[in-house]
Structure formats: structure tokens, C-alpha cells
Design a protein around this motif. Structure first.
Motif, PDB file in Angstrom:
ATOM      1  N   LYS A 146      12.811  57.686 -61.269  1.00 36.06           N
ATOM      2  CA  LYS A 146      13.090  58.383 -62.531  1.00 36.06           C
ATOM      3  C   LYS A 146      13.213  59.887 -62.308  1.00 36.06           C
ATOM      4  N   ILE A 147      12.378  60.444 -61.416  1.00 32.87           N
ATOM      5  CA  ILE A 147      12.477  61.871 -61.109  1.00 32.87           C
ATOM      6  C   ILE A 147      13.817  62.159 -60.434  1.00 32.87           C
ATOM      7  N   ARG A 148      14.268  61.239 -59.585  1.00 32.50           N
ATOM      8  CA  ARG A 148      15.570  61.400 -58.935  1.00 32.50           C
ATOM      9  C   ARG A 148      16.671  61.530 -60.001  1.00 32.50           C
ATOM     10  N   PHE A 154      16.969  70.093 -62.816  1.00 31.58           N
ATOM     11  CA  PHE A 154      16.355  71.169 -62.037  1.00 31.58           C
ATOM     12  C   PHE A 154      17.418  72.045 -61.374  1.00 31.58           C
ATOM     13  N   VAL A 155      18.445  71.407 -60.836  1.00 29.81           N
ATOM     14  CA  VAL A 155      19.514  72.152 -60.160  1.00 29.81           C
ATOM     15  C   VAL A 155      20.247  73.056 -61.150  1.00 29.81           C
ATOM     16  N   TYR A 378      18.295  65.940 -54.032  1.00 26.64           N
ATOM     17  CA  TYR A 378      16.932  65.432 -54.178  1.00 26.64           C
ATOM     18  C   TYR A 378      16.336  65.076 -52.823  1.00 26.64           C
ATOM     19  N   ASP A 379      17.090  64.347 -52.011  1.00 25.49           N
ATOM     20  CA  ASP A 379      16.566  63.901 -50.719  1.00 25.49           C
ATOM     21  C   ASP A 379      16.335  65.066 -49.771  1.00 25.49           C
ATOM     22  N   SER A 380      17.263  66.016 -49.718  1.00 25.04           N
ATOM     23  CA  SER A 380      17.096  67.138 -48.795  1.00 25.04           C
ATOM     24  C   SER A 380      15.875  67.976 -49.164  1.00 25.04           C
ATOM     25  N   VAL A 381      15.699  68.243 -50.450  1.00 28.34           N
ATOM     26  CA  VAL A 381      14.544  69.037 -50.891  1.00 28.34           C
ATOM     27  C   VAL A 381      13.245  68.260 -50.670  1.00 28.34           C
ATOM     28  N   ASN A 382      13.270  66.983 -50.973  1.00 30.49           N
ATOM     29  CA  ASN A 382      12.063  66.169 -50.852  1.00 30.49           C
ATOM     30  C   ASN A 382      11.602  66.022 -49.408  1.00 30.49           C
ATOM     31  N   ASN A 383      12.521  66.156 -48.456  1.00 29.93           N
ATOM     32  CA  ASN A 383      12.182  65.944 -47.050  1.00 29.93           C
ATOM     33  C   ASN A 383      11.894  67.225 -46.286  1.00 29.93           C
ATOM     34  N   ALA A 481       6.573  67.896 -61.757  1.00 27.84           N
ATOM     35  CA  ALA A 481       6.242  69.313 -61.582  1.00 27.84           C
ATOM     36  C   ALA A 481       6.527  69.771 -60.156  1.00 27.84           C
ATOM     37  N   LEU A 482       6.154  68.966 -59.167  1.00 29.96           N
ATOM     38  CA  LEU A 482       6.389  69.351 -57.780  1.00 29.96           C
ATOM     39  C   LEU A 482       7.878  69.468 -57.474  1.00 29.96           C
ATOM     40  N   MET A 483       8.660  68.520 -57.924  1.00 27.10           N
ATOM     41  CA  MET A 483      10.100  68.588 -57.648  1.00 27.10           C
ATOM     42  C   MET A 483      10.754  69.718 -58.426  1.00 27.10           C
ATOM     43  N   GLU A 484      10.303  69.956 -59.653  1.00 32.70           N
ATOM     44  CA  GLU A 484      10.817  71.087 -60.432  1.00 32.70           C
ATOM     45  C   GLU A 484      10.536  72.394 -59.700  1.00 32.70           C
ATOM     46  N   GLY A 485       9.297  72.530 -59.186  1.00 30.49           N
ATOM     47  CA  GLY A 485       8.928  73.745 -58.463  1.00 30.49           C
ATOM     48  C   GLY A 485       9.669  73.885 -57.147  1.00 30.49           C
TER      49      GLY A 485
END
Length: 530
Positions: A146-148, A154-155, A378-383, A481-485
Motif C-alpha cells: 500500500k505504501i508503494r 511523496f515524489v 520506491y525500490d531504489s529509495v527503499n534499498n 512516515a519513513l518512506m515519506e521522510g
């Protein structure tokens, strides 16, 4: 008026003030009678500074923690807040038991009674079974898949922020910008889009209706609010009868109308967006809210496992009425605005003061995107491992919640100890103090992302890091919150270089009109990388 009448009035005022103070400052012997080590606030700061909130919130708890920790092997300590006994938890194993292992004894937070019924419907203010049912109903809304779906929000807001900063830099004669307002605009824009389904327009117009009402819910700490806060703690029933509220009701009503209008449009016109509001609307019709996608099941981590309610399979899905849904959207703003604004402010500050950290982060971002900002997915930022370390260290040094509170709902005997925590005891877990304990984090005031490399994380107690809490009552929107930040930090660092300017305060002084906020704004020098 004769002098003796004037003197009598003065004497009465002094006497009443003394009696009120003695009442508020009472119960000093509560903990000593139980054999619990006790610390009173005036052993650290004078009463006037404490009761007028002239001491930053986090610093009082931090100094109490240090005072109590002087006693070897101490697990608990007592204090009082406006005559209310509060039990300080200092032992990390006990923290684990309270938050997770024996959570059934500590289900609720300390509740505050509000006159507006909307507040009673908000997840953070619910208790017992109602809270359990709503938590289980809402949890699938914040899973990884869902965050994905919401990453585009966010972008879009990050790009608005970058464009705004580029524009402001061109106007600046010394390349120094105040970032608190900018970070606040970003956070507000994300919440407007994700939770309310509207464009805040606050990058284009700082006086847009959403921005104006958003500010009414922030920075409203005043003497009037202080008095309300004390009365709501000491006399909750009276405060509710007098219709006292902690938040600006005019702003709350504005946001309620925005949510209801968005709900109406989507239901009548079939509008759909990848945002929190849409996910909540889907949950209204979903008969299987407990279901996770294959992606969610594959990456449920240690944090998520600790947030699960042990009896979740037995819980009943709560019917998400429009009123209940609206309340969650408003609480999304209340709970989410400060946290991300604070994170972004201090990330920028620490990067400016630690150019080696900033250079390493920039190189990681540049390498992950091959120099093309469009590759910030999403994947690049998350990794990005070092980005995660930088954000984690910022949350350690500047945790969004400086402490957690719980209320004991049934007598609890502390393991390997004779002490029994009585029902209705209020519990404090001092997050900021734990994060700044030199026995856990050597040289705690130093900004060092390497604290969060794999080896160092494994060497620490797992409950020594609590920025969003842990356990079933932790922040439900932690992943959001973490992905937004992270999305915002990635866009900022890949577009700008930060450094201290002549207006930058080193060290930074905290305001007492908020939690971990700079007193005179956050001025930094920016250089565009474009």
C-alpha cells in the motif's frame, strides 16, 4: 479603594496561588511510601521554570533519567506530574515486557477527554476493544504494497519542494534559507494529498485555506493552552463539561469538511487516487481486511512481527463509517505533521554540520540513480542502506516522540522483582533519554550514522531504539512516515548541498513551544547541484 482592602486582595491572591501550587505539587510521598526511588522535578529545575514550560519537554525527562540512573541496577523510578504519580521505566527488558511480551497489561495510553466527539473516534485516543478492532481494521492500509502505491505522492511533493527551494535561492543574496517553513510545507502537502485527497497549494500560496488552517493546528502553544492542558489532566470531567479542547476547533472543522467533500466526490463521481483516503474507502467495503499481499507476507520484518496483536485472528472488523474515516484522516494530520517536519529539519542540519556524511550519502544516491533523478523510485529509495542509516541516526538523536506513556490496566508483577505495578498506574518510557544514554550510545550527542550499520545494530538491545515505539500500540503509520521522510531527503540531497551559514546556530537551541524544534528557525546555506 483603601490600602487595607488592596492589601487584603493581595494577601488572598498570594494565599490562593500558594494553595493551588501546593495542590498541583502534591503527592511527593506517593513513591517513597512504596519503596520506589523518587525524583521530583525541582531537584533538577526550579518549579517556576517547570510549571511554565520554560524547560524543553525532552530535557526534563532526560535529567530525571540521569538522576535515577545514578542508582545501580535500577529498573523503575517514580515522579509526579501535576500531582499525578508517574512510573519511569529504566530497564530495557522491562520496556520489552511492557510494550510486547506483557502488552495485555498495558493496552492503553493515558487518555485525555475531549468535548468534541470526533476525538473519541481517533485511533490514538481509543482504548480497549474499540482500539483493538480499529487497529486491526486499519493495519492493512499501511502495509508495504500500500505504501508503494502512495510513493507517487511523496515524489510529487518532493519535486514541489525542490522547485520552491530553487526559486527561493534565486531571490536570496547570501544563499541562506530558513528551512522549517519549507519542510512544513512539504509535510502539509503530502498529508493534504494522501489523507485528504486535495492539493494544499501551499507551495504556491502560503495563505491557501489548507495552509492557514494547518498552521492553526501547529505552533499554538501559549499560556492559555498551558492552563487548558493542566486542567484537562487534573480535572478531565470539568474540562470536558467546560468544552475545553487542546486543538483549534475551527481548523478541525475545516479539515472535517474537506474530508467529507472528498468522500462525497469519490462515491458520487467514482474518482480514485493512490492515497490513504482511497485505501480507507476500500477498507469500508473490504470483507477481508486481514489479508496481506504476497509482497507484504514476504517482507514482514522483526518490527512488524512485534506490532501484531496476539489475538488478531479473533478480532472483529470495525465498520468504517464516514465519521470514523474522517476522524482518522484528521488524526493523520495531527500525528504526522510534526514528526516528518522535525526529521527533515534535523537531517538537513546534521548533513550541513557533517560534510563527510553528506558526501557519502550523495555518492550513494548518485550511484543508485546513475545521475538521473527520475530513477528515484520506491525500490531504489527503499534499498539505500546509508540513507537508512542517516535517517535512523537522526531519529535516534531527535526522536519524534520524546517519550511514550502507557496505563496499567491490571496489576503486574515485575519479573525477578517483588514490586507490583498497580492497576491504573501511569507509565513513562523516556525515549529521548534512552536514545541519549551514553552506556547504550557512546558520545550520544555526536551524529554518527555508523551506529546503525548491521554489526552495531546487532550488538545493542533491540529496545534501545524507539522512535516510533514498538509493540501493538506503536505508530501504525511508521512505514508511511519513513518512506515519506526518505523520499524527501533523497530529493533534497541529490539537488542541493547544505552547509552552515552565518545565521546557523551551533549548537542549536530548542524552543519550549514545541518538541525538539529550533528556537529561531533552521537557517542553512544551500548550493544547487543543478
Amino acid at each position: 479603594m483603601s490600602l487595607w482592602v488592596l492589601a487584603l486582595i493581595v494577601i488572598v491572591i498570594i494565599l490562593l496561588s500558594y494553595l493551588i501550587f501546593k495542590f498541583i505539587d502534591g503527592n511527593r510521598d506517593f513513591w517513597t511510601k512504596q519503596g520506589v526511588p523518587y525524583v521530583h522535578g525541582n531537584q533538577i529545575f526550579n518549579n517556576w521554570n517547570r510549571y511554565t514550560f520554560r524547560i524543553p519537554f525532552h530535557e526534563l525527562d532526560n535529567q530525571m533519567y540521569k538522576f535515577l540512573k545514578k542508582e545501580p541496577d535500577i529498573k523503575i523510578g517514580g515522579t509526579t506530574l501535576f500531582r499525578h504519580p508517574m512510573l519511569f521505566i529504566l530497564d530495557l527488558e522491562l520496556v520489552k515486557n511492557i510494550l510486547v511480551k506483557d502488552f495485555d497489561h498495558f493496552i492503553n495510553r493515558r487518555g485525555i477527554e475531549f468535548s468534541d466527539p470526533k476525538f473519541e473516534l481517533m485511533l490514538f485516543n481509543m482504548i480497549n476493544q474499540d482500539w483493538k478492532d480499529l487497529r486491526v481494521t486499519m493495519t492493512p492500509t499501511f502495509t508495504t504494497s500500500k505504501i508503494r502505491r502512495m510513493f507517487g505522492v511523496f515524489v510529487e511533493s518532493s519535486e514541489k519542494m525542490v522547485n520552491f527551494l530553487e526559486s527561493e535561492l534565486k531571490k536570496s543574496s547570501d544563499s541562506q534559507l530558513e528551512l522549517r517553513g519549507v519542510c512544513g510545507r512539504y509535510t502539509m502537502d503530502v498529508i493534504a494529498s494522501a489523507a485528504f485527497g486535495v492539493d494544499s497549494q501551499n507551495f504556491e500560496n502560503e495563505n491557501s485555506p489548507f495552509a492557514v488552517n494547518g498552521r492553526k493546528l501547529q505552533d499554538n502553544f501559549s499560556n492559555t493552552l498551558l492552563i487548558k492542558f493542566i486542567l484537562m489532566i487534573l480535572f478531565p470531567k470539568i474540562a470536558k463539561y467546560l468544552k475545553m479542547d487542546f486543538f483549534n476547533i475551527e481548523a478541525i472543522n475545516f479539515f472535517e469538511s474537506v474530508v467529507k467533500d472528498s468522500i462525497r466526490r469519490r462515491k458520487e463521481l467514482g474518482e480514485k487516487r493512490n492515497d490513504f483516503l482511497q485505501l480507507m474507502l476500500e477498507a469500508q467495503d473490504d470483507t477481508d481486511t486481514m489479508a496481506h499481499s504476497p509482497e507484504d507476507e514476504a517482507i514482514i520484518d522483526q518490527y512488524e512481527e512485534k506490532t501484531q496483536l496476539v489475538d488478531s485472528k479473533k478480532l472483529i472488523k470495525m465498520n468504517l463509517s464516514d465519521e470514523l474515516l474522517t476522524a482518522q484522516c484528521i488524526s493523520f494530520f495531527i500525528g504526522g505533521f510534526d514528526n516528518i517536519e522535525t526529521l527533515l529539519l534535523w537531517v538537513c542540519y546534521e548533513l550541513a554540520l557533517n560534510p563527510d556524511v553528506q558526501d557519502k550519502l550523495y555518492k550513494e544516491l548518485h550511484g543508485a540513480t546513475n545521475g538521473d533523478k527520475e530513477n528515484l523510485t520506491y525500490d531504489s529509495v527503499n534499498n539505500l542502506a546509508y540513507l537508512d542509516m542517516v535517517v535512523s541516526e537522526t531519529l535516534r538523536k531527535y526522536p519524534p516522540g520524546v517519550k511514550m506513556e502507557r496505563k496499567c490496566n491490571k496489576d503486574y508483577k515485575i519479573a525477578n522483582d517483588n514490586y507490583v505495578i498497580k492497576k491504573d498506574t501511569h507509565i513513562i518510557i523516556p525515549t529521548y533519554a534512552i536514545h541519549h544514554d551514553p552506556e547504550i550510545y557512546p558520545d550520544p550527542n555526536k551524529f554518527d550514522p555508523e551506529r546503525f550499520n548491521t554489526e552495531n545494530k546487532m550488538s545493542r538491545h533491540p529496545y534501545a531504539y524507539l522512535p516510533f515505539g514498538l509493540g501493538p500500540r506503536s505508530c501504525i503509520a511508521m512505514r508511511f512516515a519513513l518512506m515519506e521522510g526518505k523520499a524527501a531527503v533523497a530529493h533534497l540531497v541529490i539537488n542541493f548541498k547544505f552547509s552552515p551559514g552565518v545565521k546557523t546556530h551551533i549548537p542549536m537551541k530548542y524552543t519550549t513551544k514545541g518538541v525538539l524544534k529550533p528556537e529561531n528557525g533552521m537557517w542553512l546555506k544551500l548550493e544547487s547541484r543543478n
